[in-house]
Scaffold this motif. Structure first.
Motif, PDB file in Angstrom:
ATOM      1  N   ALA A  64       0.904  -1.183  -0.048  1.00  0.00           N
ATOM      2  CA  ALA A  64       0.035  -0.021   0.041  1.00  0.00           C
ATOM      3  C   ALA A  64       0.901   1.167  -0.006  1.00  0.00           C
ATOM      4  CB  ALA A  64      -0.817   0.125   1.234  1.00  0.00           C
ATOM      5  N   HIS A  65       1.877   1.220   0.853  1.00  0.00           N
ATOM      6  CA  HIS A  65       2.900   2.273   0.832  1.00  0.00           C
ATOM      7  C   HIS A  65       3.449   2.540  -0.779  1.00  0.00           C
ATOM      8  CE1 HIS A  65       6.770   4.515   1.843  1.00  0.00           C
ATOM      9  NE2 HIS A  65       5.993   5.303   2.440  1.00  0.00           N
ATOM     10  N   ALA A  66       3.916   1.440  -1.168  1.00  0.00           N
ATOM     11  CA  ALA A  66       4.672   1.627  -2.694  1.00  0.00           C
ATOM     12  C   ALA A  66       3.717   2.249  -3.363  1.00  0.00           C
ATOM     13  CB  ALA A  66       5.367   0.374  -2.778  1.00  0.00           C
ATOM     14  N   TYR A  67       2.352   1.759  -3.430  1.00  0.00           N
ATOM     15  CA  TYR A  67       1.392   2.252  -4.538  1.00  0.00           C
ATOM     16  C   TYR A  67       1.196   3.589  -4.326  1.00  0.00           C
ATOM     17  CZ  TYR A  67      -2.611   2.720  -7.266  1.00  0.00           C
ATOM     18  OH  TYR A  67      -3.816   3.032  -8.169  1.00  0.00           O
ATOM     19  N   TYR A  68       1.206   4.171  -3.060  1.00  0.00           N
ATOM     20  CA  TYR A  68       0.929   5.529  -2.604  1.00  0.00           C
ATOM     21  C   TYR A  68       2.008   6.238  -3.227  1.00  0.00           C
ATOM     22  CZ  TYR A  68       1.139  10.155  -0.233  1.00  0.00           C
ATOM     23  OH  TYR A  68       1.527  10.988  -0.051  1.00  0.00           O
ATOM     24  N   VAL A  69       3.238   5.785  -3.033  1.00  0.00           N
ATOM     25  CA  VAL A  69       4.717   6.477  -3.404  1.00  0.00           C
ATOM     26  C   VAL A  69       4.550   6.623  -4.996  1.00  0.00           C
ATOM     27  CG1 VAL A  69       7.127   6.447  -3.740  1.00  0.00           C
ATOM     28  CG2 VAL A  69       5.716   5.968  -1.350  1.00  0.00           C
ATOM     29  N   GLU A  70       4.264   5.561  -5.658  1.00  0.00           N
ATOM     30  CA  GLU A  70       4.119   5.544  -7.067  1.00  0.00           C
ATOM     31  C   GLU A  70       3.288   6.431  -7.608  1.00  0.00           C
ATOM     32  OE1 GLU A  70       2.929   2.273 -10.770  1.00  0.00           O
ATOM     33  OE2 GLU A  70       3.404   1.688  -8.572  1.00  0.00           O
ATOM     34  N   CYS A  71       1.999   6.630  -6.931  1.00  0.00           N
ATOM     35  CA  CYS A  71       0.789   7.415  -7.517  1.00  0.00           C
ATOM     36  C   CYS A  71       1.198   9.025  -7.462  1.00  0.00           C
ATOM     37  CB  CYS A  71      -0.566   7.190  -6.672  1.00  0.00           C
ATOM     38  SG  CYS A  71      -1.324   5.817  -7.120  1.00  0.00           S
ATOM     39  N   TYR A  72       2.024   9.245  -5.939  1.00  0.00           N
ATOM     40  CA  TYR A  72       2.343  10.598  -6.041  1.00  0.00           C
ATOM     41  C   TYR A  72       3.357  10.938  -6.833  1.00  0.00           C
ATOM     42  CZ  TYR A  72       3.712  14.510  -3.336  1.00  0.00           C
ATOM     43  OH  TYR A  72       4.225  16.047  -3.128  1.00  0.00           O
ATOM     44  N   ALA A  73       4.336   9.982  -7.238  1.00  0.00           N
ATOM     45  CA  ALA A  73       5.458  10.359  -7.989  1.00  0.00           C
ATOM     46  C   ALA A  73       4.890  10.781  -9.518  1.00  0.00           C
ATOM     47  CB  ALA A  73       6.303   9.192  -8.018  1.00  0.00           C
TER      48      ALA A  73
END
Length: 236
Positions: free
Chosen positions: A52-61
């Motif tokens: 979930a954290h990795a997906y959020y970081v990817e979306c924000y990036a």
């Protein structure tokens, strides 16, 4: 006595869970310091939380990467839409365009002000009105406005509108991913607190204090010192 504090960032939560799971796995999964139930719960949750954290970081990036180009498109569209409206108002003042025809653009007949285009939603709405209004006026035999032409306005407006819709989609994805991540934080804190309580209970009888804290830290327990406490610990 130093006090402990639960992690206050998602990365710190991940580090805390990783540290205890790796410490327990190093002993073959039979570490008596933390219960097998807590170890398994931490492992299972960590996989989901990291994802979930990795997906959020990817979306924000993705959103951040697209932002500079989007801001340029906003700037150009605002410039052309605003300029076109100003030229239209001048044409009305010069009697080159009838004031009543401003209604086709959604503009006030008795005012020559430019509408507020500061928000992207307003820019999207007024850009559409200007393009539609000019189309109606030309269709009625009106002379097209030049410098800028409506064609140039439309080019920059269409680029902006495409970017605007994409940016809204990216923002929505970032928002959803952050909401999902936020919903998991309470469970992360509960697991970490349970594990830390077990660790401290296991080493409660260890003396001196410095050795006890060192053993707890090996399982990821984070301690903070008040003024002067560090020195007192080393003296014990």
């Amino acid at each position: 006595m130093p006090y402990r504090r639960l992690p206050n960032t998602d990365q710190a939560r991940i580090r805390a869970l990783k540290m205890v799971t790796e410490k327990c796995e190093a002993s073959g999964g039979i570490d008596p310091t933390v219960s097998l139930r807590a170890q398994q719960a931490a492992r299972n949750f960590l996989l989901k939380f990291e994802a979930a954290h990795a997906y959020y970081v990817e979306c924000y990036a993705r959103q951040a990467q697209a932002a500079p180009a989007h801001h340029r498109h906003v700037k150009m569209a605002r410039l052309y839409v605003s300029h076109f409206i100003q030229v239209l108002n001048l044409a009305v003042i010069r009697n080159e365009v009838r004031a009543a025809q401003k209604e086709w653009y959604g503009l006030p007949v008795k005012s020559n002000t430019v509408p507020d285009l500061s928000s992207e939603a307003a820019l999207a709405e007024w850009g559409r009105r200007v393009i539609d209004g000019e189309g109606k006026r030309i269709a009625q035999g009106g002379i097209p406005i030049y410098n800028p032409t409506i064609a140039k306005v439309k080019v920059h407006y269409d680029i902006f509108l495409d970017s605007y819709e994409k940016q809204k989609s990216l923002q929505a994805a970032t928002g959803r991913s952050l909401e999902a991540l936020s919903a998991m934080r309470a469970e992360a804190d509960r697991l970490i607190l349970d594990i830390w309580n077990q660790v401290e209970a296991c080493f409660a009888g260890v003396e001196p204090l410095g050795k006890r804290l060192e053993q707890c830290r090996a399982y990821g327990v984070v301690y903070y010192y008040r003024s002067g406490e560090k020195n007192k610990e080393t003296e014990v």
